[in-house]
Design a protein around this motif. Structure first.
Motif, PDB file in Angstrom:
ATOM      1  N   ASN A 247      16.344   7.115   3.016  1.00 14.19           N
ATOM      2  CA  ASN A 247      17.338   6.075   3.267  1.00 14.19           C
ATOM      3  C   ASN A 247      16.783   4.977   4.165  1.00 14.19           C
ATOM      4  O   ASN A 247      16.980   3.791   3.918  1.00 14.19           O
ATOM      5  CB  ASN A 247      18.579   6.689   3.915  1.00 14.19           C
ATOM      6  N   GLN A 248      16.082   5.385   5.225  1.00 17.04           N
ATOM      7  CA  GLN A 248      15.527   4.392   6.142  1.00 17.04           C
ATOM      8  C   GLN A 248      14.422   3.577   5.475  1.00 17.04           C
ATOM      9  O   GLN A 248      14.258   2.389   5.753  1.00 17.04           O
ATOM     10  CB  GLN A 248      15.004   5.081   7.401  1.00 17.04           C
ATOM     11  N   ALA A 249      13.652   4.185   4.580  1.00 17.10           N
ATOM     12  CA  ALA A 249      12.646   3.436   3.835  1.00 17.10           C
ATOM     13  C   ALA A 249      13.303   2.380   2.943  1.00 17.10           C
ATOM     14  O   ALA A 249      12.817   1.243   2.837  1.00 17.10           O
ATOM     15  CB  ALA A 249      11.796   4.387   2.997  1.00 17.10           C
ATOM     16  N   LEU A 250      14.400   2.747   2.290  1.00 23.51           N
ATOM     17  CA  LEU A 250      15.134   1.783   1.473  1.00 23.51           C
ATOM     18  C   LEU A 250      15.709   0.667   2.341  1.00 23.51           C
ATOM     19  O   LEU A 250      15.695  -0.507   1.950  1.00 23.51           O
ATOM     20  CB  LEU A 250      16.246   2.488   0.704  1.00 23.51           C
ATOM     21  N   GLU A 251      16.221   1.016   3.501  1.00 25.29           N
ATOM     22  CA  GLU A 251      16.726   0.012   4.443  1.00 25.29           C
ATOM     23  C   GLU A 251      15.613  -0.975   4.813  1.00 25.29           C
ATOM     24  O   GLU A 251      15.818  -2.194   4.857  1.00 25.29           O
ATOM     25  CB  GLU A 251      17.244   0.697   5.706  1.00 25.29           C
TER      26      GLU A 251
ATOM     27  N   VAL B 127       0.330  -8.408   8.481  1.00 20.97           N
ATOM     28  CA  VAL B 127       0.396  -7.005   8.064  1.00 20.97           C
ATOM     29  C   VAL B 127       1.604  -6.362   8.727  1.00 20.97           C
ATOM     30  O   VAL B 127       1.816  -6.523   9.939  1.00 20.97           O
ATOM     31  CB  VAL B 127      -0.883  -6.242   8.451  1.00 20.97           C
ATOM     32  N   THR B 128       2.406  -5.651   7.961  1.00 22.88           N
ATOM     33  CA  THR B 128       3.581  -4.983   8.522  1.00 22.88           C
ATOM     34  C   THR B 128       3.723  -3.595   7.918  1.00 22.88           C
ATOM     35  O   THR B 128       3.016  -3.214   6.984  1.00 22.88           O
ATOM     36  CB  THR B 128       4.849  -5.829   8.291  1.00 22.88           C
ATOM     37  N   LEU B 129       4.661  -2.841   8.459  1.00 24.99           N
ATOM     38  CA  LEU B 129       4.864  -1.447   8.066  1.00 24.99           C
ATOM     39  C   LEU B 129       6.299  -1.227   7.613  1.00 24.99           C
ATOM     40  O   LEU B 129       7.209  -1.946   8.034  1.00 24.99           O
ATOM     41  CB  LEU B 129       4.575  -0.510   9.246  1.00 24.99           C
ATOM     42  N   LEU B 130       6.484  -0.196   6.785  1.00 29.00           N
ATOM     43  CA  LEU B 130       7.845   0.253   6.477  1.00 29.00           C
ATOM     44  C   LEU B 130       7.821   1.745   6.152  1.00 29.00           C
ATOM     45  O   LEU B 130       6.769   2.335   5.904  1.00 29.00           O
ATOM     46  CB  LEU B 130       8.472  -0.569   5.343  1.00 29.00           C
ATOM     47  N   GLY B 131       9.003   2.351   6.168  1.00 34.08           N
ATOM     48  CA  GLY B 131       9.133   3.771   5.844  1.00 34.08           C
ATOM     49  C   GLY B 131       8.445   4.661   6.864  1.00 34.08           C
ATOM     50  O   GLY B 131       8.398   4.360   8.054  1.00 34.08           O
ATOM     51  N   ASP B 132       7.904   5.791   6.392  1.00 37.96           N
ATOM     52  CA  ASP B 132       7.274   6.759   7.288  1.00 37.96           C
ATOM     53  C   ASP B 132       6.113   6.172   8.065  1.00 37.96           C
ATOM     54  O   ASP B 132       5.785   6.650   9.152  1.00 37.96           O
ATOM     55  CB  ASP B 132       6.787   7.967   6.490  1.00 37.96           C
ATOM     56  N   ALA B 133       5.461   5.160   7.537  1.00 42.55           N
ATOM     57  CA  ALA B 133       4.373   4.527   8.274  1.00 42.55           C
ATOM     58  C   ALA B 133       4.875   3.906   9.566  1.00 42.55           C
ATOM     59  O   ALA B 133       4.166   3.889  10.576  1.00 42.55           O
ATOM     60  CB  ALA B 133       3.691   3.464   7.411  1.00 42.55           C
TER      61      ALA B 133
ATOM     62  N   ILE C 156       0.857  -1.183   0.000  1.00 40.90           N
ATOM     63  CA  ILE C 156       0.000   0.000   0.000  1.00 40.90           C
ATOM     64  C   ILE C 156       0.893   1.232   0.000  1.00 40.90           C
ATOM     65  O   ILE C 156       1.547   1.540   0.994  1.00 40.90           O
ATOM     66  CB  ILE C 156      -0.950   0.023   1.218  1.00 40.90           C
ATOM     67  N   GLY C 157       0.940   1.933  -1.134  1.00 37.71           N
ATOM     68  CA  GLY C 157       1.750   3.141  -1.249  1.00 37.71           C
ATOM     69  C   GLY C 157       2.894   2.983  -2.223  1.00 37.71           C
ATOM     70  O   GLY C 157       3.727   2.078  -2.084  1.00 37.71           O
ATOM     71  N   ALA C 158       2.935   3.875  -3.234  1.00 35.72           N
ATOM     72  CA  ALA C 158       3.983   3.829  -4.254  1.00 35.72           C
ATOM     73  C   ALA C 158       5.004   4.931  -4.021  1.00 35.72           C
ATOM     74  O   ALA C 158       5.369   5.664  -4.940  1.00 35.72           O
ATOM     75  CB  ALA C 158       3.379   3.942  -5.652  1.00 35.72           C
ATOM     76  N   GLY C 159       5.464   5.044  -2.771  1.00 38.29           N
ATOM     77  CA  GLY C 159       6.575   5.938  -2.469  1.00 38.29           C
ATOM     78  C   GLY C 159       7.894   5.198  -2.618  1.00 38.29           C
ATOM     79  O   GLY C 159       7.958   4.102  -3.195  1.00 38.29           O
ATOM     80  N   ILE C 160       8.947   5.776  -2.081  1.00 37.47           N
ATOM     81  CA  ILE C 160      10.276   5.182  -2.224  1.00 37.47           C
ATOM     82  C   ILE C 160      10.322   3.787  -1.615  1.00 37.47           C
ATOM     83  O   ILE C 160      10.774   2.831  -2.245  1.00 37.47           O
ATOM     84  CB  ILE C 160      11.332   6.100  -1.583  1.00 37.47           C
ATOM     85  N   GLY C 161       9.855   3.654  -0.372  1.00 37.71           N
ATOM     86  CA  GLY C 161       9.914   2.363   0.297  1.00 37.71           C
ATOM     87  C   GLY C 161       9.038   1.319  -0.360  1.00 37.71           C
ATOM     88  O   GLY C 161       9.450   0.160  -0.536  1.00 37.71           O
ATOM     89  N   GLY C 162       7.817   1.704  -0.740  1.00 34.73           N
ATOM     90  CA  GLY C 162       6.915   0.745  -1.358  1.00 34.73           C
ATOM     91  C   GLY C 162       7.425   0.236  -2.692  1.00 34.73           C
ATOM     92  O   GLY C 162       7.356  -0.966  -2.992  1.00 34.73           O
ATOM     93  N   LEU C 163       7.944   1.133  -3.523  1.00 37.11           N
ATOM     94  CA  LEU C 163       8.464   0.728  -4.827  1.00 37.11           C
ATOM     95  C   LEU C 163       9.721  -0.128  -4.690  1.00 37.11           C
ATOM     96  O   LEU C 163       9.896  -1.108  -5.427  1.00 37.11           O
ATOM     97  CB  LEU C 163       8.750   1.961  -5.681  1.00 37.11           C
TER      98      LEU C 163
END
Length: 410
Positions: free
Chosen positions: A321-325, A302-308, A6-13
């Protein structure tokens, strides 16, 4: 495994690319009608560019390399110089400031057509009775013994999607996060940013005066009124921003550039020159938010990444950077750990402490505070070494890789 992002930002992509490479069936759902290419610019440090290299995503032509950060006071006096090239040399990956749109497009182009579905706003996430059942393997046929999917996403248009795993990469106002944590934990820090990305022709008098546009260095200028940052972003572009103390209930100025000129126009060059050259059409605004990063980012499947997972101010330039990590670490966990619950535990144990450390530092807003005496008394060599060590402390990727000491040039 069927995975919904859910979300096509840096982390999602980035997560979609990594997971598809491992053989998973991945779909990204984005609420906007097209790729979101706003957001001015961002800086990727060695941890971010290292993750991209590991994912096979080229950084060629994305932006401008950064070797040095200079801090000055409002009168133009030098306070500190951070040689960030030391970290690039040690870890073997460059630092690059770039328009956010360049990275978003590069990541999206790496995905097959149809992977991203636009105009899909997530309204609810739910899980069935099998939400905590184990899932083994990594291919499309790698499901648990039963055939039922373990999570469902409902969209505002009334449609639904089902998957073995749902990844909430939907930003600082995450809907998926409400399912995992039940509440929104973010609070304002008392600071806000006015920012822009403007082109300056280096052949003009103004372009020559703003030599930072064609340099490999960034400027951080601090004073009682706030902070101004300037970074080259490649192709004659300058990323500029002004951080000011501000509460969310303060009225917005009708003419933001005029307000910034009144506040910062008396500062030493090049601040007045930048403000004289930009317009209200160039400006983006956002309030800074922070929260304590929990040790658990997941609930069932269900899990989260990036700003979420870890909303933080931009003051240490680690959001992207943290989203990519996160994306890299989650894919690794699913690759090496059988079963979704076990993989998500692996993911959290690898990321939560480092993301929490980053978020606490960013949330303190230290880089925005006017501390000229402390800055002048801190040796440049010491702070440069600290920056190199800091990147490794907050990075799962760099911590798991041996140091690379050959010179790196972007």
């Amino acid at each position: 495994m069927r995975i919904l992002v859910i979300g096509a930002g840096i982390g999602g992509l980035a997560a979609a690319h990594a997971l598809r490479t491992d053989g998973h069936d991945v779909t990204v759902f984005e609420r906007a009608p097209a790729l979101r290419t706003s957001g001015s610019a961002l800086t990727l440090w060695s941890n971010g560019t290292g993750v991209l290299a590991d994912l096979g995503i080229s950084t060629e032509g994305l932006g401008a390399p950064i070797d040095m950060l200079e801090q000055r006071d409002a009168n133009g006096r030098a306070l500190m110089r951070i040689d960030v090239s030391l970290a690039a040399t040690r870890y073997g990956h460059p630092h690059i400031a770039m328009p956010r749109r360049n990275l978003i497009r590069r990541l999206a182009d790496a995905l097959p057509d149809g992977t991203i579905v636009f105009d899909k706003t997530c309204s609810e996430v739910s899980q069935n009775a099998h939400a905590t059942s184990s899932t083994h393997g990594h291919g499309h046929d790698a499901h648990s013994a039963h055939s039922a999917h373990s999570a469902q996403v409902t969209f505002t248009d009334g449609t639904t999607a089902h998957g073995d795993l749902v990844i909430g990469a939907d930003g600082a106002r995450s809907v998926v996060r409400r399912h995992v944590w039940t509440t929104d934990p973010t609070t304002p820090t008392g600071w806000a940013t006015w920012q822009g990305l403007s082109r300056f022709d280096v052949d003009t008098d103004l372009g020559r005066d703003l030599d930072v546009v064609s340099s490999r260095r960034g400027l951080m200028i601090v004073g009682p009124e706030g902070m101004c940052g300037l970074l080259p972003a490649g192709d004659g572009l300058l990323q500029w921003w002004f951080d000011v103390r501000r509460t969310p209930d303060e009225p917005m100025p009708t003419e933001p550039i005029a307000a910034l000129r009144a506040r910062f126009g008396h500062w030493a060059a090049p601040v007045p020159e930048v403000l004289a050259a930009v317009t209200d059409a160039d400006v983006e605004f956002f309030t800074h938010y922070r929260h304590k990063v929990p040790r658990t980012w997941s609930r069932g499947s269900v899990t989260l990444l990036g700003d979420a997972a870890h909303t933080m101010p931009p003051t240490v330039a680690q959001g992207g950077n943290q989203a990519l990590e996160d994306a890299w670490t989650l894919a690794r966990a699913l690759r090496r750990t059988p079963g979704i619950p076990e993989a998500l535990t692996d993911y959290e144990s690898s990321r939560t402490q480092r993301a929490s450390l980053t978020a606490r530092r960013a949330g303190s807003e230290t880089t925005n505070k006017y501390l000229p005496t402390l800055s002048r008394l801190t040796p440049d060599a010491l702070v440069s070494r600290y920056h190199t060590r800091w990147l490794r402390l907050i990075s799962t990727y760099l911590s798991d890789r041996p140091a690379h000491r050959a010179p790196v040039r972007a």
